[in-house]
Design an enzyme around this catalytic site. Structure first.
Site, PDB file in Angstrom:
ATOM      1  N   ASP A 285      65.144 -13.660  78.587  1.00  0.00           N
ATOM      2  CA  ASP A 285      64.047 -13.168  79.405  1.00  0.00           C
ATOM      3  C   ASP A 285      62.739 -13.633  78.748  1.00  0.00           C
ATOM      4  OD1 ASP A 285      62.556 -11.949  81.338  1.00  0.00           O
ATOM      5  OD2 ASP A 285      63.563 -10.020  81.234  1.00  0.00           O
TER       6      ASP A 285
HETATM    7  C1  BGC Z   1      61.267 -10.106  83.741  1.00  0.00           C
HETATM    8  C2  BGC Z   1      62.326 -10.938  84.411  1.00  0.00           C
HETATM    9  C3  BGC Z   1      61.684 -12.095  85.129  1.00  0.00           C
HETATM   10  C4  BGC Z   1      60.891 -12.898  84.126  1.00  0.00           C
HETATM   11  C5  BGC Z   1      60.230 -14.132  84.724  1.00  0.00           C
HETATM   12  C6  BGC Z   1      60.318 -10.938  82.902  1.00  0.00           C
HETATM   13  O1  BGC Z   1      59.227 -10.209  82.475  1.00  0.00           O
HETATM   14  O2  BGC Z   1      61.885  -9.118  82.964  1.00  0.00           O
HETATM   15  O3  BGC Z   1      63.065 -10.141  85.290  1.00  0.00           O
HETATM   16  O4  BGC Z   1      62.652 -12.871  85.761  1.00  0.00           O
HETATM   17  O5  BGC Z   1      59.873 -12.074  83.587  1.00  0.00           O
HETATM   18  O6  BGC Z   1      59.188 -13.819  85.537  1.00  0.00           O
END
Ligand code: BGC
Length: 750
Positions: A285
């Site tokens: 993530d």
């Molecule tokens: C979130 C993810 C997301 C990623 C990209 C993160 O902060 O937890 O779910 O896909 O950002 O935007």
């Protein structure tokens, strides 16, 4: 000794949870091509493939240095590049100017639609309808792929048992079985049968794993759970997504029992690769690799990179531990070149499956048909089927289309808010709000917001709202939460209606006019304080682009509310986490002995007073149970029968029940089957959903519904990490929600 014990446990884990899996991962047709390509790549290029570079979702400008990196083969994928010229240019640089011409993948959070927005995922879960979920993700893929996006960071498959957690909005709710059904549907919808179809996009099952089990519903928080709980509750939706072919998996921000998911070798290698046979790639993530430093798990960026690599993380989102340190780590023999090759192999495999080597460029003729008639139609259908009717005193709903309606409330005409969280690309100019729908229908209505937004505490608008309420036949109060009050990092401790909404409802109630409360929110909202002031309550979640028309049709009976709660609805946030499939405990709550707080005698002698595992002030039941939802008609369940009183392993049990529509309107019932394993080698939940079926019945009509379950459905993972069904007696219910139903029991025997 300790080591031996762990080794034993580990081998047992692998053996017992493998379930007839083939020994090799399910590698496909591209392995020779991948190996040939890898043999030509430099170390820098290999590391480049593991880099997911991104800009903020609001960024309009592409930093120059990113282009240079692409030319040098130092980037594998991008996120949030929304300028089409940049997409084209970056891909051109990768194909034509980088050393081996390896295509880039462009990713984006396409969560519940791209331009045409569907209800938030929790709303989609309330449809309990795999076809709707599949269709919504197919349309999302079709629209998003027109912008060059071939990878979405969805579906989120985190079981959520705490409505304070902001990301419950993105979740499939609290139930594992429902999440496994919907997880498969999301993957089919995004990816189709053939990922190389340029209108399909790779999915990412996220967040692996147990992100929703954060303490107190506080986002990113610590997760402590036993391995059986992890395997019985949190893992199955991921298994289902992987079995359906999920191309990628995203590791979660949280730690699990002390080890961050992004550096968790057991979960990423042994479980995900070894047991679930996942052959796509794992992406971290956003910055979750370097966040292992804040977690107190990694000493510094280099150590974080090493831990992630040793755990088997293939691609790093936004942070640069791999880019900055993998080379050195390999030189120092802390990470091997074989390990890096494996990451690259996993990433290239998905690039091949996406057809990017043959077809790397965005098809300029593919417009995506944003907001096309048929997309809006599906979005409206999803919104209708996601609405959950919670209360309908004296059948106030549906309202006659001729009634004089007072439209009040901060969400009645809030085009941005009704789109919900993760609605980056849907434009509010296209939102059909309830107010717009009433205007378009030429309805007999007056409008006064009352409050400018959901958190507004000013009473300035009350007067006008009360004036129009007095002149109406019925008040429609569109309340709830703005989009920003749920979603990532937006947890709430108090989940009542925010701002002065309750006060306004109290004032409106004084007019004596019936009040219909329509809630738009990213989570269940506690309405204990004001429900008595309302005549009907309709939960609309954040319903997306077509929410207005959908609600107009439901409120006026052109369509029926068809949703059912995918989460238990609490009376108060103090009850959270709350979930129907809890354990019994040694002193289960019991309505016959329960003494509520107000009935405890003054200066009572200290004893349990007959109280058990519950709250003195909130009892032990939710406000509305999991699976609950009223309709415009009523149903009667009768004549339940089972094919046998005793079944053997791998034998089916057939369960039949008659459902009669006893009301005056036609309607659709959601018939739910639950079981309880009375005694287990570890204690078992009081109920678990195992099947459900929609049945449409005309007024007066009766249909017999049948379900089949077998010992496979009764399996669980115990403390020895053995997955099996156990002999014994089971209770079985068929009913309209987790708290009601006809009950029988059967025996499972060897
Ligand atoms: C979130 C993810 C997301 C990623 C990209 C993160 O902060 O937890 O779910 O896909 O950002 O935007």
């Amino acid at each position: 000794m300790k080591k031996i014990f762990f080794l034993l446990l580990f081998s047992l884990t692998l053996v017992s949870c493998k379930e007839n899996k083939p020994k090799l991962l399910k590698y496909g047709a591209y392995e020779n091509k991948i190996d040939a390509l890898i043999s030509k790549m430099t170390l820098e290029e290999k590391i480049g493939q593991t880099n997911l570079r991104g800009v903020s979702s609001r960024a309009k400008i592409l930093p120059e240095d990113l282009k240079e990196s692409v030319k040098n083969g130092n980037v594998g994928a991008f996120l949030n590049i929304m300028n089409l010229d940049y997409v084209d240019e970056l891909q051109r640089l990768a194909i034509e100017e980088s050393p081996n011409g390896i295509p880039l993948i462009f990713g984006r959070d396409v969560i519940h639609g791209f331009k045409t927005l569907f209800p938030i995922p929790l709303g989609l879960a309330a449809t309990w309808d795999a076809q709707i979920v599949e269709k919504s993700s197919e349309i999302a893929a079709f629209e998003a792929s027109a912008a060059g996006i071939r990878w979405t960071f969805a579906p989120m498959l985190d079981i959520a048992r705490d409505s304070r957690w902001g990301r419950i909005a993105e979740s499939p709710g609290e139930d594992t079985y429902l999440a496994t059904i919907l997880g498969e549907a999301y993957i089919k919808g995004f990816q189709g049968d053939d990922l190389s179809n340029p209108h399909r996009i790779a999915a990412s099952a996220k967040h692996y794993i147990a992100y929703g089990a954060a303490i107190g519903g506080r986002d990113y928080n610590t997760v402590n759970l036993s391995e059986p709980l992890l395997r019985n509750v949190y893992l199955p939706p991921f298994k289902s997504a992987i079995d359906a072919g999920a191309a990628t998996v995203m590791s979660s921000f949280n730690e699990i029992n002390g080890i961050p998911a992004t550096g968790n070798e057991f979960l990423l290698k042994d479980v995900l690769r070894g047991e679930l046979q996942f052959d796509g790639f794992v992406v971290s993530d956003w910055d979750s690799v370097i966040e292992m430093i804040e977690h107190g798990f990694a000493r510094d960026e280099k150590h974080a990179g090493e831990l992630a690599a040793k755990a088997g993380l293939d691609m790093e989102m936004t942070s640069e531990a791999y880019e900055n340190h993998l080379k050195e780590l390999i030189k120092e023999n802390k990470v091997t070149i074989e390990e890096l090759n494996e990451f690259v192999r996993n990433i290239l495999r998905i690039k091949f499956r996406l057809g990017l080597f043959e077809n790397p460029y965005r098809n300029k003729k593919h417009t995506g048909n944003f907001y096309a008639e048929k997309h809006l139609k599906e979005a409206k259908k999803a919104a209708i089927e996601s609405t959950v009717l919670l209360k309908n005193k004296n059948s106030i709903l549906p309202i006659s289309t001729k009634a004089k309606v007072a439209i009040i409330g901060p969400l009645a005409n809030a085009p941005h808010e009704q789109l919900g969280t993760w609605a980056f690309d849907g434009e509010k100019e296209h939102t059909n709000t309830p107010l717009l729908a009433y205007k378009n229908a030429n309805a007999n209505f007056k409008f006064a917001k009352g409050l400018t937004h959901s958190r507004d505490i000013s009473k300035k608008g009350f007067k006008k709202a009360i004036e129009i309420a007095k002149k109406s036949d019925v008040i429609l109060f569109f309340g709830g939460e703005e989009a920003i009050l749920s979603g990532e990092a937006h947890s709430r401790a108090n989940i009542d209606l925010p701002g002065a909404q309750e006060e306004l409802i109290n004032e409106l109630a004084k007019t004596g006019k019936p009040i219909v409360l329509v809630i738009m929110a990213g989570r269940p909202i506690t309405i204990t304080n004001i429900i008595e002031k309302t005549d009907a309550v309709l939960m609309a979640w954040h319903p997306g682009t077509m929410g207005g028309e959908a609600l107009y049709e439901v409120l006026h009976g052109i369509k029926s509310p068809e949703g059912r709660l995918p989460v238990s609805w609490p009376k108060t946030a103090g009850q959270l986490p709350f979930f129907y499939n809890h354990k019994n405990t040694g002193r289960p709550a019991d309505s016959t002995s329960f003494i509520p707080m107000e009935k405890i005698p003054i200066a009572a002698w200290q004893s349990s007073l007959g109280n058990d595992s519950h709250y003195l002030d909130a009892g032990f039941t939710p406000h509305f149970p999991f699976g609950f939802g009223l309709t415009y008609t009523s149903f009667n369940y009768s004549d339940m029968s089972i094919s046998k009183n005793t079944i053997h392993f791998n034998e089916d049990l057939e369960v039949k029940v008659s459902i009669k529509n006893t009301g005056e309107k036609d309607g659709k019932e959601l018939v739910q089957l639950y079981v309880q394993d009375l005694v287990g080698s570890i204690t078992r939940p009081v109920k678990e959903l195992k099947r459900f079926k929609h049945v449409f019945l005309k007024s007066g009509e009766t249909k017999e519904i049948s379900f089949k379950i077998s010992s496979k459905d009764l399996e669980f993972v115990n403390h020895k990490i053995i997955k099996a069904a156990e002999e014994g007696t089971f209770n079985l219910w068929v009913g309209p929600n987790a708290a009601q139903g006809l009950k029988t029991s059967f025996i499972l025997q060897k």
